[in-house]
Design a protein around this motif. Structure first.
Motif, PDB file in Angstrom:
ATOM      1  N   UNK A   1       0.849  -1.188   0.000  1.00  0.00           N
ATOM      2  CA  UNK A   1       0.000   0.000   0.000  1.00  0.00           C
ATOM      3  C   UNK A   1       0.891   1.248   0.000  1.00  0.00           C
ATOM      4  N   UNK A   2       0.260   2.380  -0.210  1.00  0.00           N
ATOM      5  CA  UNK A   2       0.965   3.661  -0.116  1.00  0.00           C
ATOM      6  C   UNK A   2       0.358   4.436   1.048  1.00  0.00           C
ATOM      7  N   UNK A   3       1.187   4.773   2.028  1.00  0.00           N
ATOM      8  CA  UNK A   3       0.731   5.432   3.246  1.00  0.00           C
ATOM      9  C   UNK A   3       1.653   6.602   3.539  1.00  0.00           C
ATOM     10  N   UNK A   4       1.090   7.808   3.679  1.00  0.00           N
ATOM     11  CA  UNK A   4       1.880   9.009   3.935  1.00  0.00           C
ATOM     12  C   UNK A   4       2.982   9.181   2.875  1.00  0.00           C
ATOM     13  N   UNK A   5       2.591   8.939   1.615  1.00  0.00           N
ATOM     14  CA  UNK A   5       3.498   9.119   0.474  1.00  0.00           C
ATOM     15  C   UNK A   5       4.663   8.119   0.460  1.00  0.00           C
ATOM     16  N   UNK A   6       4.524   7.028   1.218  1.00  0.00           N
ATOM     17  CA  UNK A   6       5.560   6.000   1.214  1.00  0.00           C
ATOM     18  C   UNK A   6       4.937   4.643   0.947  1.00  0.00           C
ATOM     19  N   UNK A   7       5.708   3.786   0.267  1.00  0.00           N
ATOM     20  CA  UNK A   7       5.247   2.430   0.051  1.00  0.00           C
ATOM     21  C   UNK A   7       5.559   1.571   1.267  1.00  0.00           C
TER      22      UNK A   7
END
Length: 336
Positions: free
Chosen positions: A79-85
């Motif tokens: 997933x992508x969370x806070x612009x990070x994978x």
């Protein structure tokens, strides 16, 4: 006591437009919520009596525990969370190992795990996972699993829920589950393609149909399959010192087949590195894990029980997708 009548099962996993209304009106899903409750509280009571600490941890991770390998049927969920994978956790085993380094004798986790493979009658994309890590080895954790499953069976039988009494009582009366070496099981099932398949590296693996066939042939409600191949087992499982091509791990077969997986972990960093190389797994995401083993060496073992698979056995059902009153299958819409 004999088996009792169960409510008719109205599948809601493939009825995205009406699933919540169907589930609310169904005695089956009322029963599901009740048996979940019994298992949850019985689990907490069981672990608390042993002074294990609950691991209250994030559901995201940078280092999944089941990367794709020659014997894996599990895919990670990125997933992508806070612009990070990052990944949704497929297991909390590594976090449980971390907790043990704080000086606890055991740690546990009862929460959702995430998998990316296609769902079917045996697999879910999000499932309820009871996981435990303890100080000790394979024999210690297998005994713990047996005690835990026994406690769950007794808790369910003591409830007023309509379950498969004959099945649970037979399991309790049989004592410890039968133990069969994986090599012996493969030899027993040889010659039937539906029971044995080949992994990517050529190793033979027992299929889901093969697991059920073993239960049928041995007329057993529970069988341990012990010491699987090193190349088709997760990289963190400790090598069997007596048979270097096998690992100190075991699967408990009940109902539809594998319901509990357990094993002893590598105690030292160099052992983990060797397994990562053997399975061609990138070691970079596991740098912290290697440091944990290097700076805080400890002999531990753990298990994971798939709660929905256990419920299939308890309820005498055969499709795991009917166990979720709020489905989360990757190919279906989720209005709720």
């Amino acid at each position: 006591m004999g088996s009792v009548l169960r409510p008719i099962v109205p599948s809601v996993w493939n009825r995205s437009d009406t699933q919540f209304a169907v589930a609310l009106e169904s005695p089956w899903y009322r029963q599901i919520s009740e048996v979940y409750s019994v298992i949850y509280f019985a689990s907490v009571d069981f672990f608390r009596a042993r002074h294990y600490v609950p691991a209250l941890v994030p559901i995201t991770t940078g280092s999944i525990s089941s990367p794709m390998g020659p014997g894996s049927d599990s895919e990670p969920v990125k997933i992508r969370l806070h612009e990070r994978e990052t990944y949704l956790a497929d297991s909390m085993q590594f976090a449980l190992e971390y907790y043990l380094r704080q000086g606890h004798s055991g740690s546990f986790y009862i929460m959702t795990s995430f998998r990316g493979e296609d769902s079917d009658a045996r697999h879910l994309n999000q499932f309820y996972h009871a996981e435990v890590e303890i100080i000790g080895g394979l024999d210690d954790v297998m005994e713990l699993v047996e005690d835990y499953v026994t406690a769950l069976c007794r808790a369910v039988l003591a409830s007023s829920i309509s379950v498969q009494h004959d099945r649970l009582e037979k399991y309790l009366a049989s004592g410890r589950p039968l133990r069969i070496e994986v090599d012996e099981a493969l030899a027993e099932l040889a010659g039937e393609p539906s029971f044995v398949r080949s992994a990517d590296d050529g190793e033979s693996l027992i299929t889901a149909a093969g697991e059920r066939e073993l239960l049928r042939r041995h007329r057993s409600e529970g069988i341990w399959l012990v010491h699987p191949s090193r190349t088709t087992s997760p990289f963190y499982q400790a090598t069997n010192p007596d048979r270097p091509n096998r690992v100190l791990a075991a699967d408990l077969l009940i109902g539809i087949g594998e319901t509990v997986g357990c094993g002893e972990r590598h105690a030292r960093a160099e052992e983990v590195v060797a397994s990562l190389r053997l399975q061609h797994v990138n070691p970079e995401p596991y740098d912290w894990y290697l440091r944990l083993k290097r700076e805080y060496p400890l002999r531990t073992a753990g298990f994971g029980l798939g709660v929905e698979r256990f419920l299939l056995w308890v309820l005498g059902h055969d499709d795991i997708r009917d166990i979720h009153p709020i489905p989360r299958l990757k190919d279906e819409d989720w209005p709720l």
